[in-house]
Design a protein around this motif. Structure first.
Motif, short mmCIF file in Angstrom:
data_model
loop_
_atom_site.label_atom_id
_atom_site.label_comp_id
_atom_site.label_asym_id
_atom_site.label_seq_id
_atom_site.Cartn_x
_atom_site.Cartn_y
_atom_site.Cartn_z
N CYS A 342 1.12 -11.67 -71.90
CA CYS A 342 0.11 -10.68 -71.53
C CYS A 342 0.73 -9.62 -70.62
O CYS A 342 1.54 -9.94 -69.75
CB CYS A 342 -1.05 -11.35 -70.80
SG CYS A 342 -2.04 -12.44 -71.85
N GLU A 344 -1.41 -7.40 -69.04
CA GLU A 344 -2.44 -7.09 -68.05
C GLU A 344 -3.38 -8.28 -67.94
O GLU A 344 -3.49 -9.09 -68.87
CB GLU A 344 -3.19 -5.81 -68.41
CG GLU A 344 -3.92 -5.85 -69.74
CD GLU A 344 -4.57 -4.52 -70.08
OE1 GLU A 344 -4.34 -3.54 -69.35
OE2 GLU A 344 -5.30 -4.46 -71.09
N GLU A 346 -6.91 -10.40 -67.72
CA GLU A 346 -8.18 -10.42 -68.45
C GLU A 346 -8.06 -9.87 -69.88
O GLU A 346 -9.02 -9.40 -70.46
CB GLU A 346 -9.27 -9.65 -67.69
CG GLU A 346 -9.65 -10.26 -66.36
CD GLU A 346 -10.37 -11.59 -66.48
OE1 GLU A 346 -10.76 -11.96 -67.60
OE2 GLU A 346 -10.54 -12.25 -65.44
N ASN A 347 -6.87 -9.93 -70.44
CA ASN A 347 -6.64 -9.44 -71.80
C ASN A 347 -5.88 -10.51 -72.57
O ASN A 347 -4.75 -10.83 -72.24
CB ASN A 347 -5.85 -8.13 -71.77
CG ASN A 347 -5.78 -7.45 -73.13
OD1 ASN A 347 -6.04 -8.07 -74.16
ND2 ASN A 347 -5.40 -6.18 -73.14
N CYS A 348 -6.52 -11.05 -73.61
CA CYS A 348 -5.89 -12.11 -74.41
C CYS A 348 -4.82 -11.58 -75.35
O CYS A 348 -4.02 -12.35 -75.89
CB CYS A 348 -6.96 -12.84 -75.23
SG CYS A 348 -8.04 -13.89 -74.25
N ASN A 349 -4.83 -10.28 -75.62
CA ASN A 349 -3.85 -9.71 -76.54
C ASN A 349 -2.50 -9.60 -75.86
O ASN A 349 -2.39 -9.08 -74.75
CB ASN A 349 -4.32 -8.34 -77.03
CG ASN A 349 -5.64 -8.43 -77.76
OD1 ASN A 349 -5.96 -9.45 -78.37
ND2 ASN A 349 -6.43 -7.37 -77.69
N LYS A 405 -3.72 -7.08 -83.11
CA LYS A 405 -4.97 -6.58 -82.55
C LYS A 405 -4.91 -5.09 -82.23
O LYS A 405 -5.94 -4.47 -81.95
CB LYS A 405 -5.31 -7.36 -81.27
CG LYS A 405 -5.25 -8.87 -81.42
CD LYS A 405 -6.23 -9.38 -82.45
CE LYS A 405 -7.66 -9.35 -81.97
NZ LYS A 405 -8.58 -10.05 -82.88
N ARG A 408 0.55 -1.27 -78.18
CA ARG A 408 0.84 -0.65 -76.89
C ARG A 408 2.05 0.23 -77.10
O ARG A 408 3.15 -0.27 -77.31
CB ARG A 408 1.14 -1.72 -75.83
CG ARG A 408 1.39 -1.14 -74.45
CD ARG A 408 1.90 -2.18 -73.48
NE ARG A 408 1.97 -1.65 -72.13
CZ ARG A 408 2.63 -2.24 -71.14
NH1 ARG A 408 3.28 -3.39 -71.35
NH2 ARG A 408 2.65 -1.69 -69.94
N SER A 415 -2.42 -11.83 -81.31
CA SER A 415 -3.23 -12.96 -80.85
C SER A 415 -3.04 -14.11 -81.83
O SER A 415 -3.01 -13.90 -83.04
CB SER A 415 -4.71 -12.57 -80.78
OG SER A 415 -5.51 -13.67 -80.41
#
Length: 558
Positions: A342, A344, A346-349, A405, A408, A415
């Motif tokens: 991860c 960042e 709170e991001n599962c991707n 997903k 970036r 995922s």
């Protein structure tokens, strides 16, 4: 006081290292294919003189196409004999790097696999686990104008600390790393020694919480999987009184099962803490609500555990005592290699780690010989993944299916979806683990319940065959009355299921109850067969004879 100062200094250094990891993630996202191809060339060059490298012409490979022509797609069975030889001391077989240990996994059938670990593979895990996570936590604090207060972390996962006859560690990648970096543990974790608490030491969960609760300055919680957090929290709910009493008195109760040598060692590291005990007792008596963890450790800034789709129910459960403490959903990988992390909170991707493995992809669910590199992936599509590692595995088929997903910059964000082969196909519907997991999540949400221990299997005792759902739960649900609702939800998750039911190609599903403690007993069985406790994943499908015999022999008889 000196130890506390050293701990703060060490934690600040770790955050600095973590910031370097974050910068690498940002850099690699801009030109990932170039970096990944450079890693492949490095791997081939470093291993050209190994037995495997000579046999597959590594020295003459100039590009990816030649690599694919010379090296076939592989599975663990293709390496078993090579690995056995390396365990017996032979060198330059699969890798020129020194083998520092073996990451042992139970495998899908419960039979252990032994994956070599090298300095490079261990470095990747160190770089993209704690250091990355802590840097993200500090970054989040800074974003909100808050100051980072360096403190140690609570590590919930157990160890096995086992070794092969040749003396090399044989457990999981974290424990192999601990052999090299364990001297730092007393400064970065609430664990008081350089070794993680071992499952063979007796009540290791007591040991973890005995020291974690005594440290009011803890700043993070880390475990391998969120499911571990769930089981440890259940233990804490029923054992906090004895732990707090022991903290107050500065003892380890005789009723606690601990190996004598360890008990003697730990006793030297504790002293009475009546004020801390009084504070803890007040917090526990207030209840296990979504403020609990923050009340126990006011400086807690982050909880880090693997939280992919398989573990979503567990992470949701932990949220119930964590409130707004940020989650780091950690990494995605396997004993064979670290794949993604991860970037960042709170991001599962997760983004692929181009400096960890070389990646190839096969479109999932398609009859094709096409193999893609990461620059050819498309958002919304699913792929099987192949990895070439820095520890001697080449074009290794993980049997995992991932979904892209988004991106970036130019880096695919992925995922985990399901493990290839883990689906049922009674009449062409291909009901996958993802379908099953979503079915249970939707049912839980509709009824406001939390059923975490469940599995599906194909019941061939009737004609045509049917699906059977087995639940291990205390929830006050009339499961027989819910079959139609469950089938309706299954149809929403798998569009082919309703049609095959309507055509009578599949019989009406059934729900059965599991004896309490069955899933926990399975985990203990895997450990007894050589698996590391930190690697045990939830069983949601019965997909082999070993699981079938174990779980179906423990059904509740009506």
């Amino acid at each position: 006081m000196l130890k506390k100062m050293l701990s703060k200094a060490t934690m600040r250094l770790i955050v600095i290292k973590g910031n370097s990891s974050l910068r690498q993630l940002e850099k690699s996202s801009k030109n990932p294919m170039k970096e990944n191809e450079e890693l492949l060339k490095k791997i081939l060059k470093n291993n050209a003189k190994t037995e495997f490298g000579k046999a597959h012409g590594f020295a003459d490979i100039k590009n990816i196409e030649q690599f694919r022509k010379n090296v076939p797609v592989s599975l663990y069975e293709d390496y078993a004999d090579y690995i056995e030889r390396t365990k017996n001391g032979e060198k330059n077989i699969l890798t020129s790097s020194k083998i520092l240990g073996y990451s042992r996994t139970s495998g899908s059938s419960g039979v252990p696999k032994y994956i070599p670990a090298t300095s490079a593979s261990i470095k990747a895990y160190v770089k993209y686990t704690w250091t990355r996570a802590l840097a993200l936590a500090v970054k989040e604090l800074n974003k909100h104008g808050k100051k980072y207060s360096p403190g140690r972390g609570v590590f919930l996962s157990p160890a096995t600390n086992e070794k092969l006859p040749n003396g090399l560690p044989c457990s999981n990648i974290a424990e192999i790393g601990a052999m090299r970096y364990g001297f730092l543990y007393p400064f970065i974790l609430t664990i008081p020694t350089r070794n993680l608490f071992d499952v063979h030491d007796g009540d290791y969960i007591y040991n973890i919480y005995r020291f974690a609760l005594a440290d009011e300055d803890a700043t993070f919680i880390f475990s391998v999987f969120f499911s571990i957090n769930v089981s440890q929290l259940a233990y804490l709910r029923s054992h906090w009184q004895i732990i707090v009493d022991d903290i107050e008195k500065g003892i380890i109760s005789e009723s606690v099962d601990i190996a004598p040598e360890l008990r003697k060692k730990l006793a030297k590291k504790i002293h009475p803490m009546p004020e801390r005990a009084a504070y803890l007792r007040k917090q526990f008596e207030q209840g296990f609500d979504d403020t609990l963890l923050k009340r126990l450790w006011p400086n807690l800034t982050m909880i880090s555990s693997i939280g992919n789709a398989s573990f979503k129910p567990a992470s949701d459960y932990v949220r119930g005592v964590a409130g707004d403490i940020p989650f780091d959903f950690s990494i995605y990988g396997a004993s064979e290699g670290l794949v993604a992390a991860c970037y960042e909170l709170e991001n599962c991707n997760m983004q692929l780690l181009t400096d960890s493995c070389f990646y190839e992809f096969i479109p999932a669910g398609e009859e094709t010989d096409e193999v893609l590199t990461l620059d050819m992936l498309e958002a919304g599509k699913q792929y099987e993944i192949l990895i070439t590692t820095q520890a001697g595995l080449y074009r290794y088929h993980l049997k995992d299916v991932i979904e892209v997903k988004g991106f970036r910059n130019k880096m695919p964000l992925i995922s985990f979806v399901y493990r290839k082969g883990q689906y049922f196909n009674i009449a062409g519907e291909k009901f996958s683990e993802e379908d099953a997991r979503t079915t249970i999540e939707m049912f839980n949400k509709a009824h406001g319940i939390s059923v975490n221990d469940w599995l599906f299997y194909q019941d061939d005792s009737v004609v045509p065959s049917r699906y059977a759902l087995v639940v291990e739960s205390d929830e006050p649900i009339d499961w027989d009355a819910c079959v139609d609702e469950l089938e309706s939800i299954m149809g929403e998750c798998n569009k082919r299921y309703p049609g095959q039911r309507q055509k009578a190609f599949i019989s009406r599903m059934i729900v059965q109850k599991q004896q309490p403690g069955t899933h926990e007993a399975w985990a203990k069985r895997c450990i007894s067969l050589g698996a590391s406790a930190a690697q045990i994943k939830p069983v949601h499908f019965i997909d082999n004879d070993s699981k079938r015999e174990f779980f179906l022999s423990r059904l509740v008889k009506e």
